[in-house]
Scaffold this motif. Structure first.
Motif, PDB file in Angstrom:
ATOM      1  N   VAL A 145      82.801  39.653  -5.440  1.00  0.00           N
ATOM      2  CA  VAL A 145      83.154  41.067  -5.579  1.00  0.00           C
ATOM      3  C   VAL A 145      84.654  41.250  -5.789  1.00  0.00           C
ATOM      4  N   LEU A 146      85.470  40.587  -4.978  1.00  0.00           N
ATOM      5  CA  LEU A 146      86.911  40.780  -5.074  1.00  0.00           C
ATOM      6  C   LEU A 146      87.491  40.216  -6.362  1.00  0.00           C
ATOM      7  N   GLU A 147      86.813  39.247  -6.972  1.00  0.00           N
ATOM      8  CA  GLU A 147      87.277  38.704  -8.251  1.00  0.00           C
ATOM      9  C   GLU A 147      87.151  39.722  -9.378  1.00  0.00           C
ATOM     10  N   LEU A 148      86.218  40.658  -9.248  1.00  0.00           N
ATOM     11  CA  LEU A 148      86.061  41.700 -10.267  1.00  0.00           C
ATOM     12  C   LEU A 148      87.341  42.509 -10.400  1.00  0.00           C
ATOM     13  N   GLU A 149      87.981  42.762  -9.264  1.00  0.00           N
ATOM     14  CA  GLU A 149      89.207  43.553  -9.252  1.00  0.00           C
ATOM     15  C   GLU A 149      90.417  42.718  -9.658  1.00  0.00           C
ATOM     16  N   GLU A 150      90.406  41.451  -9.287  1.00  0.00           N
ATOM     17  CA  GLU A 150      91.545  40.579  -9.566  1.00  0.00           C
ATOM     18  C   GLU A 150      91.683  40.266 -11.051  1.00  0.00           C
ATOM     19  N   ASP A 151      90.556  40.102 -11.748  1.00  0.00           N
ATOM     20  CA  ASP A 151      90.602  39.697 -13.153  1.00  0.00           C
ATOM     21  C   ASP A 151      89.514  40.441 -13.928  1.00  0.00           C
ATOM     22  N   PRO A 152      89.740  41.712 -14.274  1.00  0.00           N
ATOM     23  CA  PRO A 152      88.707  42.514 -14.940  1.00  0.00           C
ATOM     24  C   PRO A 152      88.234  41.923 -16.265  1.00  0.00           C
ATOM     25  N   GLN A 153      89.135  41.296 -17.037  1.00  0.00           N
ATOM     26  CA  GLN A 153      88.720  40.757 -18.329  1.00  0.00           C
ATOM     27  C   GLN A 153      87.781  39.567 -18.166  1.00  0.00           C
ATOM     28  N   ARG A 154      88.084  38.717 -17.190  1.00  0.00           N
ATOM     29  CA  ARG A 154      87.170  37.618 -16.892  1.00  0.00           C
ATOM     30  C   ARG A 154      85.823  38.156 -16.435  1.00  0.00           C
ATOM     31  N   ALA A 155      85.861  39.240 -15.662  1.00  0.00           N
ATOM     32  CA  ALA A 155      84.625  39.865 -15.200  1.00  0.00           C
ATOM     33  C   ALA A 155      83.797  40.341 -16.375  1.00  0.00           C
ATOM     34  N   VAL A 156      84.442  41.004 -17.327  1.00  0.00           N
ATOM     35  CA  VAL A 156      83.720  41.500 -18.514  1.00  0.00           C
ATOM     36  C   VAL A 156      83.067  40.349 -19.258  1.00  0.00           C
ATOM     37  N   GLU A 157      83.805  39.264 -19.465  1.00  0.00           N
ATOM     38  CA  GLU A 157      83.263  38.124 -20.196  1.00  0.00           C
ATOM     39  C   GLU A 157      82.052  37.531 -19.487  1.00  0.00           C
ATOM     40  N   SER A 158      82.138  37.389 -18.179  1.00  0.00           N
ATOM     41  CA  SER A 158      81.027  36.819 -17.408  1.00  0.00           C
ATOM     42  C   SER A 158      79.802  37.725 -17.430  1.00  0.00           C
ATOM     43  N   ILE A 159      80.031  39.027 -17.314  1.00  0.00           N
ATOM     44  CA  ILE A 159      78.921  39.984 -17.333  1.00  0.00           C
ATOM     45  C   ILE A 159      78.273  40.022 -18.714  1.00  0.00           C
ATOM     46  N   VAL A 160      79.095  40.046 -19.749  1.00  0.00           N
ATOM     47  CA  VAL A 160      78.570  40.077 -21.120  1.00  0.00           C
ATOM     48  C   VAL A 160      77.714  38.843 -21.393  1.00  0.00           C
ATOM     49  N   ARG A 161      78.169  37.692 -20.941  1.00  0.00           N
ATOM     50  CA  ARG A 161      77.412  36.454 -21.160  1.00  0.00           C
ATOM     51  C   ARG A 161      76.013  36.567 -20.577  1.00  0.00           C
ATOM     52  N   GLN A 162      75.915  37.046 -19.343  1.00  0.00           N
ATOM     53  CA  GLN A 162      74.606  37.176 -18.703  1.00  0.00           C
ATOM     54  C   GLN A 162      73.791  38.325 -19.300  1.00  0.00           C
ATOM     55  N   ALA A 163      74.461  39.388 -19.696  1.00  0.00           N
ATOM     56  CA  ALA A 163      73.758  40.516 -20.316  1.00  0.00           C
ATOM     57  C   ALA A 163      73.125  40.088 -21.637  1.00  0.00           C
ATOM     58  N   GLU A 164      73.851  39.310 -22.419  1.00  0.00           N
ATOM     59  CA  GLU A 164      73.310  38.839 -23.695  1.00  0.00           C
ATOM     60  C   GLU A 164      72.097  37.936 -23.477  1.00  0.00           C
ATOM     61  N   LEU A 165      72.148  37.101 -22.441  1.00  0.00           N
ATOM     62  CA  LEU A 165      70.990  36.259 -22.123  1.00  0.00           C
ATOM     63  C   LEU A 165      69.817  37.100 -21.635  1.00  0.00           C
ATOM     64  N   ALA A 166      70.105  38.140 -20.875  1.00  0.00           N
ATOM     65  CA  ALA A 166      69.040  39.023 -20.402  1.00  0.00           C
ATOM     66  C   ALA A 166      68.324  39.680 -21.573  1.00  0.00           C
ATOM     67  N   VAL A 167      69.086  40.074 -22.591  1.00  0.00           N
ATOM     68  CA  VAL A 167      68.488  40.711 -23.769  1.00  0.00           C
ATOM     69  C   VAL A 167      67.715  39.693 -24.610  1.00  0.00           C
ATOM     70  N   SER A 168      68.325  38.535 -24.864  1.00  0.00           N
ATOM     71  CA  SER A 168      67.711  37.565 -25.773  1.00  0.00           C
ATOM     72  C   SER A 168      66.593  36.762 -25.126  1.00  0.00           C
ATOM     73  N   GLN A 169      66.746  36.411 -23.854  1.00  0.00           N
ATOM     74  CA  GLN A 169      65.762  35.542 -23.195  1.00  0.00           C
ATOM     75  C   GLN A 169      64.762  36.309 -22.332  1.00  0.00           C
ATOM     76  N   ASP A 170      65.243  37.343 -21.636  1.00  0.00           N
ATOM     77  CA  ASP A 170      64.381  38.066 -20.694  1.00  0.00           C
ATOM     78  C   ASP A 170      63.760  39.318 -21.293  1.00  0.00           C
ATOM     79  N   LYS A 171      64.183  39.653 -22.517  1.00  0.00           N
ATOM     80  CA  LYS A 171      63.665  40.822 -23.265  1.00  0.00           C
ATOM     81  C   LYS A 171      64.047  42.148 -22.629  1.00  0.00           C
ATOM     82  N   ALA A 172      65.179  42.162 -21.943  1.00  0.00           N
ATOM     83  CA  ALA A 172      65.687  43.433 -21.409  1.00  0.00           C
ATOM     84  C   ALA A 172      66.175  44.305 -22.557  1.00  0.00           C
TER      85      ALA A 172
END
Length: 242
Positions: free
Chosen positions: A146-173
């Protein structure tokens, strides 16, 4: 209209960020009051901290001595919403429920992208308890605390986007929910990168809370969330009991 937005952890900078995000979508005339618990963990990432936060959030709301019209619990997958519903006569909205229910208006299935993997079962359990799990394609962890989200927002975005893209492509979200109050404010960047609707729980909760207040609706007190029976409470740990 005054809405209390209660952080589940004791990091005041996160409370301020959540309150700013809430105010950004609030209707004219709606006042957002951000509250930080008096005790608890600096971040909530497990069952012990979540149960502690449940008590701390109830304590903080009970200690607030001004009028208010609704309460938002700004912790994703955390315990305590039901206790607030028993204690209060105003609408109580949890950001977990708000994000998932909003996502169901936008697509057939949604996925949640959260912080650490250890929080995934907690979120799954809360969605099941709320009756919102059937349309959940997956709950994925970004791997960030949680605290890393505040410390490095750009890294947070990249990590979230990576998992979001997998959720769409693999999990059919078809919709992504951001599974942490500390992700408030990141939704637009992730929406642009993924091309799918992205629901951030704090803003979703504000609009739901406002709607309930305007409709004159609040928690049913007939059975499940009836006001607690009068009892002596011994050793209440927070300021309200002192």
């Amino acid at each position: 209209m005054r809405i209390l937005v209660v952080n589940v952890n004791t990091t005041d900078s996160i409370t301020q960020a959540i309150a700013r995000q809430a105010q950004s979508v609030a209707a004219p005339g709606t006042e957002i009051v951000g509250l930080t618990p008096y005790f608890g963990a600096e971040s909530v990432e497990g069952n012990f901290e979540s149960y502690l936060a449940a008590i701390a959030v109830m304590d903080r709301v009970l200690a607030y001595d001004q009028p208010y019209d609704a309460v938002i619990q700004a912790g994703y997958g955390e315990h305590g919403r039901e206790g607030l519903q028993e204690l209060l006569n105003v609408p109580v909205v949890d950001i977990t429920d708000a994000a998932a229910s909003t996502a169901m208006f936008l697509g057939h299935a949604y996925s949640v992208v959260t912080t650490l993997d250890r929080t995934v079962p907690l979120i799954e359990d809360r969605l099941k308890l709320s009756g919102l799990y059937d349309r959940c394609a997956s709950v994925r962890a970004s791997g960030l605390a949680v605290l890393e989200l505040e410390e490095d927002p750009q890294r947070a975005v990249e990590s979230i986007v990576r998992q979001a893209e997998l959720a769409v492509s693999q999990d059919k979200a078809e919709v992504i929910c951001l599974g942490c109050g500390g992700m408030a404010g990141l939704d637009e960047q992730i929406r642009q990168r993924t091309g799918v609707p992205v629901v951030e729980g704090v803003t979703a909760a504000v609009t739901i809370a406002e709607s309930l207040v305007r409709l004159g609706l609040s928690t049913s007190k007939v059975r499940t969330y009836a006001t607690p029976r009068p009892k002596t409470i011994v050793g209440w740990p927070g300021r309200f009991g002192r």
